[in-house]
Design a protein around this motif. Structure first.
Motif, PDB file in Angstrom:
ATOM      1  N   MET A 154       0.824  -1.212   0.000  1.00 50.31           N
ATOM      2  CA  MET A 154       0.000   0.000   0.000  1.00 50.31           C
ATOM      3  C   MET A 154       0.855   1.258   0.000  1.00 50.31           C
ATOM      4  SD  MET A 154      -3.070  -1.027   2.642  1.00 50.31           S
ATOM      5  CE  MET A 154      -3.765   0.635   2.606  1.00 50.31           C
ATOM      6  N   ASP A 155       1.894   1.256   0.793  1.00 52.88           N
ATOM      7  CA  ASP A 155       2.762   2.435   0.857  1.00 52.88           C
ATOM      8  C   ASP A 155       3.387   2.732  -0.504  1.00 52.88           C
ATOM      9  OD1 ASP A 155       2.210   2.854   3.520  1.00 52.88           O
ATOM     10  OD2 ASP A 155       3.944   1.727   4.248  1.00 52.88           O
ATOM     11  N   GLU A 156       3.752   1.675  -1.239  1.00 55.20           N
ATOM     12  CA  GLU A 156       4.319   1.876  -2.574  1.00 55.20           C
ATOM     13  C   GLU A 156       3.272   2.457  -3.520  1.00 55.20           C
ATOM     14  OE1 GLU A 156       5.922  -1.825  -3.874  1.00 55.20           O
ATOM     15  OE2 GLU A 156       7.468  -1.902  -2.318  1.00 55.20           O
ATOM     16  N   MET A 157       2.037   1.912  -3.452  1.00 59.28           N
ATOM     17  CA  MET A 157       0.965   2.453  -4.295  1.00 59.28           C
ATOM     18  C   MET A 157       0.695   3.916  -3.975  1.00 59.28           C
ATOM     19  SD  MET A 157      -1.916  -0.560  -4.419  1.00 59.28           S
ATOM     20  CE  MET A 157      -1.592  -2.185  -5.089  1.00 59.28           C
ATOM     21  N   LEU A 158       0.608   4.233  -2.698  1.00 60.58           N
ATOM     22  CA  LEU A 158       0.303   5.601  -2.284  1.00 60.58           C
ATOM     23  C   LEU A 158       1.393   6.561  -2.715  1.00 60.58           C
ATOM     24  CD1 LEU A 158      -1.075   4.821   1.290  1.00 60.58           C
ATOM     25  CD2 LEU A 158      -2.402   5.657  -0.662  1.00 60.58           C
ATOM     26  N   HIS A 171       3.220   6.356  -5.379  1.00 57.48           N
ATOM     27  CA  HIS A 171       3.109   6.622  -6.811  1.00 57.48           C
ATOM     28  C   HIS A 171       1.904   7.506  -7.131  1.00 57.48           C
ATOM     29  CE1 HIS A 171       5.730   2.946  -7.135  1.00 57.48           C
ATOM     30  NE2 HIS A 171       6.325   3.768  -7.982  1.00 57.48           N
ATOM     31  N   THR A 172       0.805   7.323  -6.406  1.00 55.44           N
ATOM     32  CA  THR A 172      -0.400   8.088  -6.721  1.00 55.44           C
ATOM     33  C   THR A 172      -0.356   9.514  -6.198  1.00 55.44           C
ATOM     34  OG1 THR A 172      -1.482   7.183  -4.737  1.00 55.44           O
ATOM     35  CG2 THR A 172      -1.880   6.058  -6.829  1.00 55.44           C
ATOM     36  N   GLU A 207      -4.975  10.309  -9.398  1.00 50.64           N
ATOM     37  CA  GLU A 207      -5.613   9.010  -9.238  1.00 50.64           C
ATOM     38  C   GLU A 207      -5.882   8.711  -7.771  1.00 50.64           C
ATOM     39  OE1 GLU A 207      -2.994   6.273 -11.069  1.00 50.64           O
ATOM     40  OE2 GLU A 207      -3.669   6.698 -13.109  1.00 50.64           O
ATOM     41  N   LYS A 208      -6.867   7.866  -7.542  1.00 46.75           N
ATOM     42  CA  LYS A 208      -7.244   7.470  -6.186  1.00 46.75           C
ATOM     43  C   LYS A 208      -6.888   6.015  -5.956  1.00 46.75           C
ATOM     44  CE  LYS A 208     -11.079  10.747  -5.688  1.00 46.75           C
ATOM     45  NZ  LYS A 208     -10.676  11.579  -6.815  1.00 46.75           N
ATOM     46  N   VAL A 209      -6.781   5.661  -4.687  1.00 41.79           N
ATOM     47  CA  VAL A 209      -6.532   4.276  -4.272  1.00 41.79           C
ATOM     48  C   VAL A 209      -7.724   3.829  -3.432  1.00 41.79           C
ATOM     49  CG1 VAL A 209      -5.081   2.725  -2.919  1.00 41.79           C
ATOM     50  CG2 VAL A 209      -4.032   4.530  -4.300  1.00 41.79           C
ATOM     51  N   ALA A 244      -8.276  -8.128   2.611  1.00 39.27           N
ATOM     52  CA  ALA A 244      -8.163  -6.744   2.140  1.00 39.27           C
ATOM     53  C   ALA A 244      -7.793  -6.746   0.668  1.00 39.27           C
ATOM     54  CB  ALA A 244      -7.123  -5.978   2.945  1.00 39.27           C
ATOM     55  N   ILE A 245      -8.427  -5.849  -0.083  1.00 40.49           N
ATOM     56  CA  ILE A 245      -8.135  -5.665  -1.502  1.00 40.49           C
ATOM     57  C   ILE A 245      -7.740  -4.208  -1.695  1.00 40.49           C
ATOM     58  CG2 ILE A 245      -9.093  -5.684  -3.841  1.00 40.49           C
ATOM     59  CD1 ILE A 245     -11.113  -7.806  -2.818  1.00 40.49           C
ATOM     60  N   VAL A 246      -6.665  -3.978  -2.409  1.00 38.49           N
ATOM     61  CA  VAL A 246      -6.208  -2.605  -2.671  1.00 38.49           C
ATOM     62  C   VAL A 246      -6.004  -2.460  -4.170  1.00 38.49           C
ATOM     63  CG1 VAL A 246      -4.506  -0.826  -2.150  1.00 38.49           C
ATOM     64  CG2 VAL A 246      -5.031  -2.575  -0.433  1.00 38.49           C
ATOM     65  N   GLN A 247      -6.622  -1.421  -4.731  1.00 39.66           N
ATOM     66  CA  GLN A 247      -6.510  -1.166  -6.170  1.00 39.66           C
ATOM     67  C   GLN A 247      -6.188   0.301  -6.383  1.00 39.66           C
ATOM     68  OE1 GLN A 247      -9.854  -1.098  -9.354  1.00 39.66           O
ATOM     69  NE2 GLN A 247      -9.080  -3.213  -9.398  1.00 39.66           N
ATOM     70  N   SER A 248      -5.235   0.561  -7.242  1.00 39.66           N
ATOM     71  CA  SER A 248      -4.862   1.939  -7.570  1.00 39.66           C
ATOM     72  C   SER A 248      -5.358   2.280  -8.967  1.00 39.66           C
ATOM     73  CB  SER A 248      -3.340   2.104  -7.488  1.00 39.66           C
ATOM     74  OG  SER A 248      -2.709   1.235  -8.414  1.00 39.66           O
TER      75      SER A 248
END
Length: 715
Positions: free
Chosen positions: A297-301, A303-304, A309-311, A363-367
């Motif tokens: 999640m930290d890596e996705m956040l 980048h966004t 874009e939203k996560v 938990a599911i996380v999508q960017s």
């Protein structure tokens, strides 16, 4: 003629003078030669090697003390003009040259041939075991200058090296430093790699290396870095092996070389990889756990943040999963969880993150989302996939799910905040209407208010000494005896009854109440344990927050002093999250506690960031394997392999291994078979108040007195 008569005496006088002058010059020259000869003798006498000068007929001209010392048995024959051949024959007759025995004339002839046709250096063995290195050269006048070096110690070292090298069970290779060619291998290397000795000696060290382009003796790394590095080699059959390589430079057959000891760590690396996987993945489904999810999640956040874009974070909880476990058993429940995980994965993109957070939550996380409506479309797919029936062990199982949704950055800008927001939204979805989804809203702060109420009541309970330690037995699996108890905090609430630690411990840690709570439980546990038999220990859990207070050492010391409990009877349990901080203060406190005699245990091993690096960072006395690896152990070969690896690791480190959550005889039998030291769980006993513990220990003393080792100690 008178003139001629006078000239004759005069001429004779001149001749005599000339003769006298020539004689004086000759004597001076001889004296100078003697002085030069003496200086030469004095010069060569101080040399550490033996030196000899022979004339063209092989007669002694000059030799130094070292030469006479080397050949001391025949030194009495050395004289100017004596022939070397004669001294050799006398020496052979005396037995000074053991290599000549049985073929004396042939040996002497061969030795004289080497003398007058000198070439390469050669060795000579004497009767007393010494080995002499001989090097000889011809002079311009046909004589010989010879050099003798006693290499006995060198030969002994070579023999010792050869003995340690050839017979060593560790594969060893000697490589030339200049061209990296393999000069020699021991039998262990031949057996391990599958090459013959001849095949080996046609290779270079790079021929064995799978990927590395540099030799393992490179000097741009420290010895610690070299030892920690893993090398990959290719065996003759093409198999890859992992190695730790230790190198040492030496001289081999006259060439600068390096000795390589090749420690095969393939199995160890596999075990480390498995433990590393266990540290970041759920043992049942193989999905990432909370810790790995937060990293993703930290890596996705990150980048966004650079875009609009939203996560979306979706917390999915199974509805009524406990009913499945209760009615069909844990085995079916576990198969259901694996089935759910597989279906969830099938509904997602490869770049989407999926994790199992606890028993029935995922938990599911999508960017890359542009609006909240995209998260709605995402949520519908897993809800539909999970709702389809499952056929498990002949049972048709239907289960639903609810989803809580949090959006970044609106509902949180870091992983922890987003997970909390999604969890609050999930709670709302389950309350409002199961089988659907709900977005996080600010109104969900009502839950925060509830937690605030717990905080106030907990603070009051601590101040009024309402909390009580209950004790769950730790049982020696080989003898069945109780070796100690783990102190578990209990909160008897006047209105709500016994409050679960899961409700108030997180609140205590968030609010800082964990420090007074932990200190209270430590003091009570030490006081209770002081009344138990001397061979029974008490284990107390410590929160990472207690280490940050800076006075933990004094709290433990005071508790021991006030109770009179011996330090060796106190066991402090910490979790791996404490070591994540890599704090010098934490390690210093742990070492100080251990120096007191207190035992230190790593609790819940395998559920977090478990790693060999943490076991190396501190000498733990005990590892407690989390109950998730014990559940249904008898039917789970993978879990058995994991337990076997952990037990083997414990034996190697001299650490006690305790299995938590033992609930069935089958689990107990497997743990005993794998050599696990201790067990803890409902199979032995639930947690009990101290009054019952005293009775339990009294019963154990009665069994010991009766000599009945097979009697049950706990129920």
């Amino acid at each position: 003629m008178p003139g001629s008569a006078a000239a004759a005496p005069q001429s004779s006088s001149v001749e005599i003078d000339e003769l006298m002058r020539s004689r004086a010059e000759a004597e001076a020259a001889i004296a100078d030669a003697r002085k030069s000869h003496e200086r030469l003798r004095q010069a060569i006498d101080i040399l550490p090697q033996g030196i000899v000068f022979l004339d063209a007929e092989g007669r002694y001209v000059l030799w130094n003390r070292k030469y006479a010392e080397i050949y001391r048995k025949t030194a009495d024959l050395f004289a100017e003009g004596a022939r070397l051949e004669d001294t050799l024959r006398v020496g052979v007759a005396r037995g000074d040259y053991p290599e000549a025995i049985g073929h004396e004339d042939e040996w002497i002839s061969e030795r004289l041939q080497k003398l007058y046709q000198p070439g390469a250096r050669h060795e000579q063995k004497l009767a007393d075991g010494r080995v002499i290195l001989i090097e000889e050269r011809l002079t311009d006048d046909g004589g010989v200058v010879g050099l003798r070096v006693d290499i006995t110690e060198l030969k002994q070292r070579e023999a010792s090296f050869r003995l340690l090298f050839d017979g060593n069970p560790v594969p060893m290779i000697v490589c030339a430093l200049d061209d990296e060619c393999i000069l020699g291998v021991n039998d262990a290397a031949i057996a391990h790699y599958g090459y013959s000795r001849t095949e080996f000696e046609k290779l270079t060290i790079r021929s064995l290396q799978a990927f590395d382009s540099e030799p393992p003796w490179t000097t741009d790394r420290s010895s610690e870095e070299q030892a920690a590095r893993t090398w990959k080699h290719v065996k003759a059959d093409g198999a890859l092996i992992d190695l730790a390589i230790y190198s040492r430079e030496l001289t081999y057959a006259g060439r600068p070389a390096v000795l390589l000891a090749l420690m095969d760590i393939t199995e160890r690396k596999r075990a480390e990889a498995r433990l590393a996987f266990m540290a970041q993945h759920d043992g049942l489904t193989g999905l990432p756990n909370r810790n790995l999810l937060r990293q993703q999640m930290d890596e996705m956040l990150l980048h966004t943040r650079r875009s609009a874009e939203k996560v979306a974070v979706l917390m999915l909880g199974l509805d009524n999963f406990k009913a499945v476990n209760d009615t069909l058993g844990h085995a079916v429940g576990d198969k259901l969880l694996r089935g759910v995980a597989k279906r969830l994965r099938s509904t997602l993109r490869e770049e989407d993150a999926l994790a199992r957070l606890n028993s029935d939550e995922f938990a599911i996380v999508q960017s890359g989302l542009a609006r909240p409506e995209d998260a709605v479309m995402l949520a519908k797919r897993p809800l539909e996939a999970v709702a389809d029936p499952y056929l498990l062990d002949g049972h048709s199982v239907v289960i639903g799910a609810s989803i809580g949704i949090a959006m970044a950055p609106a509902d949180g800008e870091d992983s922890e905040k987003l997970l909390k927001s999604a969890d609050m939204a999930l709670s709302r979805a389950k309350i409002d209407a199961r089988g659907t989804f709900a977005f996080f809203e600010a109104a969900l702060d009502a839950r925060a208010q509830s937690r605030r109420k717990i905080e106030v009541e907990l603070r009051d309970a601590i101040q009024n000494d309402v909390l009580r330690p209950y004790y769950q037995p730790l049982v020696d699996l080989s003898s069945g005896r109780i070796t100690g108890f783990e102190a578990l905090v209990r909160w008897p609430h006047p209105e709500r009854g016994m409050v679960s630690p899961a409700e108030f411990i997180p609140v205590a840690e968030e609010t800082g109440l964990i420090n007074p709570l932990g200190g209270l439980m430590l003091r009570r546990a030490c006081l209770d344990a002081a009344t138990w038999p001397d061979d029974v220990r008490v284990a107390v859990n410590l929160s990472p927050l207690q280490f940050r207070s800076g006075n933990l050492l004094s709290i433990v010391t005071d508790a021991l002093k006030q109770s009179g409990l011996l330090p060796r009877r106190l066991e402090l349990e910490i979790t791996e999250t404490l070591l994540l901080e890599k704090s010098a203060q934490v390690l210093a406190t742990l070492h100080a506690l251990r120096a007191l005699g207190v035992r230190i245990s790593m609790d819940d091993f395998g559920t977090g960031y478990s790693s060999l690096s943490y076991l190396r960072s501190f000498p733990f006395d005990k590892i407690k394997v989390d109950q998730s690896f014990v559940r249904d152990l008898g039917a789970n070969r993978e879990a058995q392999a994991i337990i076997r690896s952990i037990v083997s690791l414990g034996k190697g480190l001299g650490v006690t291994i305790t299995a938590e959550g033992v609930e069935t005889e089958a689990e107990l039998s497997c743990l005993r078979a794998e050599g696990c030291d201790e067990g803890q769980g409902f199979l032995f006993s639930k947690a009990r108040p101290n009054a019952e513990i005293i009775s339990l220990l009294a019963a154990q003393r009665g069994i010991d007195a009766a000599g009945d080792e097979d009697a049950a100690l706990v129920a």
